[in-house]
Design a protein around this motif. Structure first.
Motif, PDB file in Angstrom:
ATOM      1  N   GLY A 154       0.793  -1.218   0.000  1.00 44.42           N
ATOM      2  CA  GLY A 154       0.000   0.000   0.000  1.00 44.42           C
ATOM      3  C   GLY A 154       0.824   1.266   0.000  1.00 44.42           C
ATOM      4  N   THR A 155       2.151   1.146   0.015  1.00 42.79           N
ATOM      5  CA  THR A 155       3.022   2.314   0.025  1.00 42.79           C
ATOM      6  C   THR A 155       2.902   3.085  -1.282  1.00 42.79           C
ATOM      7  N   GLN A 156       2.815   4.404  -1.179  1.00 53.00           N
ATOM      8  CA  GLN A 156       2.736   5.218  -2.390  1.00 53.00           C
ATOM      9  C   GLN A 156       4.050   5.161  -3.150  1.00 53.00           C
ATOM     10  N   LEU A 157       3.961   4.871  -4.460  1.00 55.48           N
ATOM     11  CA  LEU A 157       5.141   4.777  -5.312  1.00 55.48           C
ATOM     12  C   LEU A 157       5.399   6.083  -6.054  1.00 55.48           C
ATOM     13  N   TRP A 158       4.353   6.723  -6.512  1.00 49.84           N
ATOM     14  CA  TRP A 158       4.486   8.013  -7.182  1.00 49.84           C
ATOM     15  C   TRP A 158       3.128   8.690  -7.262  1.00 49.84           C
ATOM     16  N   GLU A 159       3.153   9.976  -7.582  1.00 51.78           N
ATOM     17  CA  GLU A 159       1.936  10.770  -7.711  1.00 51.78           C
ATOM     18  C   GLU A 159       2.208  11.902  -8.690  1.00 51.78           C
ATOM     19  N   ARG A 160       1.200  12.241  -9.490  1.00 50.63           N
ATOM     20  CA  ARG A 160       1.357  13.375 -10.406  1.00 50.63           C
ATOM     21  C   ARG A 160      -0.012  13.955 -10.741  1.00 50.63           C
ATOM     22  N   LYS A 161      -0.008  15.202 -11.218  1.00 45.98           N
ATOM     23  CA  LYS A 161      -1.247  15.867 -11.575  1.00 45.98           C
ATOM     24  C   LYS A 161      -1.753  15.333 -12.907  1.00 45.98           C
ATOM     25  N   ALA A 162      -3.059  15.088 -12.977  1.00 45.79           N
ATOM     26  CA  ALA A 162      -3.703  14.631 -14.205  1.00 45.79           C
ATOM     27  C   ALA A 162      -5.209  14.733 -14.014  1.00 45.79           C
ATOM     28  N   ASP A 163      -5.921  15.064 -15.099  1.00 51.92           N
ATOM     29  CA  ASP A 163      -7.382  15.133 -15.038  1.00 51.92           C
ATOM     30  C   ASP A 163      -8.029  13.797 -15.331  1.00 51.92           C
ATOM     31  N   TRP A 164      -7.296  12.905 -16.016  1.00 51.24           N
ATOM     32  CA  TRP A 164      -7.836  11.580 -16.282  1.00 51.24           C
ATOM     33  C   TRP A 164      -6.695  10.574 -16.347  1.00 51.24           C
ATOM     34  N   ALA A 165      -7.022   9.327 -16.063  1.00 51.39           N
ATOM     35  CA  ALA A 165      -6.032   8.250 -16.103  1.00 51.39           C
ATOM     36  C   ALA A 165      -6.754   6.957 -16.447  1.00 51.39           C
ATOM     37  N   ALA A 166      -6.093   6.098 -17.207  1.00 52.63           N
ATOM     38  CA  ALA A 166      -6.666   4.809 -17.591  1.00 52.63           C
ATOM     39  C   ALA A 166      -5.538   3.809 -17.776  1.00 52.63           C
ATOM     40  N   VAL A 167      -5.781   2.560 -17.403  1.00 47.13           N
ATOM     41  CA  VAL A 167      -4.770   1.507 -17.465  1.00 47.13           C
ATOM     42  C   VAL A 167      -4.997   0.660 -18.708  1.00 47.13           C
ATOM     43  N   ALA A 168      -3.912   0.387 -19.432  1.00 47.85           N
ATOM     44  CA  ALA A 168      -3.925  -0.541 -20.558  1.00 47.85           C
ATOM     45  C   ALA A 168      -2.947  -1.670 -20.257  1.00 47.85           C
ATOM     46  N   GLY A 169      -3.095  -2.802 -20.964  1.00 49.84           N
ATOM     47  CA  GLY A 169      -2.195  -3.930 -20.756  1.00 49.84           C
ATOM     48  C   GLY A 169      -2.742  -4.902 -19.733  1.00 49.84           C
ATOM     49  N   GLY A 170      -2.077  -6.060 -19.646  1.00 48.08           N
ATOM     50  CA  GLY A 170      -2.471  -7.098 -18.713  1.00 48.08           C
ATOM     51  C   GLY A 170      -1.612  -7.096 -17.468  1.00 48.08           C
ATOM     52  N   THR A 171      -1.564  -8.231 -16.782  1.00 54.53           N
ATOM     53  CA  THR A 171      -0.826  -8.301 -15.527  1.00 54.53           C
ATOM     54  C   THR A 171       0.678  -8.203 -15.734  1.00 54.53           C
ATOM     55  N   ARG A 172       1.162  -8.545 -16.923  1.00 58.85           N
ATOM     56  CA  ARG A 172       2.604  -8.541 -17.169  1.00 58.85           C
ATOM     57  C   ARG A 172       3.100  -7.292 -17.884  1.00 58.85           C
ATOM     58  N   ASP A 173       2.200  -6.555 -18.531  1.00 58.06           N
ATOM     59  CA  ASP A 173       2.668  -5.418 -19.340  1.00 58.06           C
ATOM     60  C   ASP A 173       1.791  -4.179 -19.166  1.00 58.06           C
ATOM     61  N   PRO A 174       1.402  -3.807 -17.947  1.00 62.14           N
ATOM     62  CA  PRO A 174       0.495  -2.668 -17.802  1.00 62.14           C
ATOM     63  C   PRO A 174       1.195  -1.334 -18.017  1.00 62.14           C
ATOM     64  N   VAL A 175       0.428  -0.363 -18.474  1.00 58.34           N
ATOM     65  CA  VAL A 175       0.870   1.026 -18.574  1.00 58.34           C
ATOM     66  C   VAL A 175      -0.295   1.901 -18.128  1.00 58.34           C
ATOM     67  N   VAL A 176       0.010   3.146 -17.766  1.00 56.54           N
ATOM     68  CA  VAL A 176      -1.007   4.087 -17.316  1.00 56.54           C
ATOM     69  C   VAL A 176      -1.014   5.276 -18.267  1.00 56.54           C
ATOM     70  N   ALA A 177      -2.124   5.491 -18.944  1.00 49.95           N
ATOM     71  CA  ALA A 177      -2.282   6.658 -19.806  1.00 49.95           C
ATOM     72  C   ALA A 177      -2.865   7.794 -18.977  1.00 49.95           C
ATOM     73  N   VAL A 178      -2.241   8.980 -19.043  1.00 55.89           N
ATOM     74  CA  VAL A 178      -2.715  10.140 -18.283  1.00 55.89           C
ATOM     75  C   VAL A 178      -2.772  11.348 -19.208  1.00 55.89           C
TER      76      VAL A 178
END
Length: 484
Positions: free
Chosen positions: A86-110
């Motif tokens: 549960g430790t925070q790894l990172w944080e950044r400003k964004a109005d929207w975010a969505a995850v693509a990819g599966g369990t082995r190759d996820p990315v976060v679009a912001v």
């Protein structure tokens, strides 16, 4: 001395408060931080307790399990936390975010609202993997990411990417995009999921890209083959029609007012040839509102299946590829959740939830449940909610085996292979399934032909061995992905 004795209770309290304020102001002794910690101390959001519980900066808009991280989208920022601690790894400003990819190759679009472009971030480090400065919309799937670029309002290009790829898979021309297509995952013409109280609509995470997608543009529907990028149809609906692209077919749904009722008909066509593949009359897909026959909603369903209501009021699950009836409820039963493999049904007496396998007349399991029970199906677990007392229950969708049983009023926010994220207000926590098993329950039996179970359409609308990867291979890595 008499003056001091005459202070009374209120006087002594006021004198004590003044003394404490003076001591705190001079730095001698300050009890206020400790008092606030005592007032603000966190109570466990479930019983038994979660593996970890953290308070985030605001109420989450969405929560997604992305590999070994938890991505939390808030109103003006996005953050990632370790799934293990549960430790925070990172944080950044964004109005929207969505995850693509599966369990082995996820990315976060912001990205930011009303600002072109987006960034793809590594969910563990927050590092930028790829940046785009011109896209107006992004769609995220387990095995693909799509974006749309528009040089002019009537000159747009749709581009497909592997989630972690750096070169486009294909591009397709679209004569503009709908004014509502912007930011992340704007609505396309597909199915509308069943909803349930206390279960987030995105609890299952990103799904695999359908074989065909329907893009609404200026009153017409452009059907795109997601394997090649070819635009296979450009169709304008009739006055009484609504179009939907489901299970590799283009559905023309008509609703006509006759004799004081709405009369429905469904015609499913092969987009490549335009020929009719199947037809059904009298089935209400719940596309029209109660005020008349005007169709303003997508049909209910999930992935490659549709939910319809027969003239006798019974609910049915229909294969979008070939129109077969995969399930017909008994009188008084209520369909709570459905995907390509299973359905969760509440019995007519409102005392039991039944897990049924689509395409075969087989009850997989049943368990007692109240009349207000809700449910959702994900690749890894069936989630059931109960009230009075409040419960969140995760079950193996194939066998009904209990993966987690929680006494809680929290919501189910995200489900992954080994557990789920629950939340209440700003508090979120991680529940591990079965004491920490990391392998997901088997999604289905064997492989087979297109569609639900052994009977429907796969991602290409043709027979293929699905094995334990699920009907859309959602539990297996995409062999095309060589970058992640």
């Amino acid at each position: 001395m008499c003056g001091v004795k005459g202070l009374g209770v209120r006087g002594w309290l006021l004198l004590g408060l003044v003394t404490v304020v003076v001591l705190a102001a001079t730095g001698v002794w300050n009890p206020f931080p400790g008092m606030w910690d005592w007032i603000d101390r966190r109570k466990p959001i479930s019983e038994p307790d979660v593996v970890w519980q953290e308070r985030i900066g605001g109420t989450p808009k969405s929560v997604t399990i992305a590999g070994d991280t938890v991505v939390v989208e808030q109103r003006t920022r996005v953050e990632a936390r370790s799934l293990a601690t549960g430790t925070q790894l990172w944080e950044r400003k964004a109005d929207w975010a969505a995850v693509a990819g599966g369990t082995r190759d996820p990315v976060v679009a912001v990205g930011k609202l009303l600002v072109k472009g987006y960034e793809l971030l590594d969910p563990t480090t927050g590092a930028v993997r790829r940046r785009d400065d011109d896209a107006v919309a992004v769609w995220t799937y387990r095995n693909m990411l799509l974006d749309a670029h528009c040089l002019e309002p009537t000159d747009c290009t749709l581009t497909a990417w592997d989630p972690r790829g750096t070169r486009p898979l294909w591009t397709a021309f679209l004569p503009g995009v709908s004014t509502g297509l912007f930011a992340d995952n704007p609505n396309l013409l597909g199915t509308r999921r069943l909803t349930a109280p206390r279960i987030d609509g995105g609890v299952a995470g990103p799904e695999s890209v359908p074989p065909l997608l329907g893009f609404p543009v200026d009153g017409r529907v452009h059907v795109v083959d997601t394997a090649t990028g070819r635009v296979v149809q450009n169709v304008e609906p009739g006055r009484d029609e609504r179009l939907a692209v489901i299970g590799g077919r283009m559905l023309r749904i008509t609703a006509v007012s006759r004799d004081g009722t709405c009369q429905y008909a469904i015609s499913a066509r092969d987009p490549a040839t335009g020929q009719e593949a199947w037809r059904k009359a009298g089935v209400n897909l719940r596309t029209a509102d109660s005020g008349g026959c005007a169709q303003r909603e997508d049909p209910q369903g999930a992935r490659n299946v549709l939910i319809g209501v027969a003239p006798d009021g019974r609910e049915a699950v229909i294969d979008g590829y070939d129109g077969r009836l995969l399930l017909v409820d008994a009188e008084g039963e209520k369909l709570l959740a459905v995907d390509d493999r299973y359905a969760l049904v509440r019995t007519a007496d409102k005392r039991t939830v039944v897990g049924r396998e689509l395409g075969v007349d087989r009850v997989r399991w049943n368990r007692p449940a109240g009349g207000k029970a809700g449910a959702a199906l994900t690749p890894y677990a069936a989630v059931v909610t109960e009230e009075k007392p409040n419960r969140l229950i995760a079950l193996d969708p194939r066998t009904g085996r209990e993966l987690a049983v929680l006494r809680t009023s929290a919501n189910a926010l995200a489900v992954g292979p080994g557990g789920m994220i629950i939340g209440e207000g700003r508090e979120i926590g991680y529940v591990r399934f079965g004491g920490g098993g990391s392998e997901p329950p088997p999604p289905r039996d064997g492989g087979g032909a297109p569609g639900p179970g052994d009977t429907g359409a796969d991602t290409g609308g043709a027979p293929g061995d699905q094995g334990d990867c699920g009907p859309k291979r959602e539990l297996c890595p995409d062999p095309r992905n060589k970058d992640g």
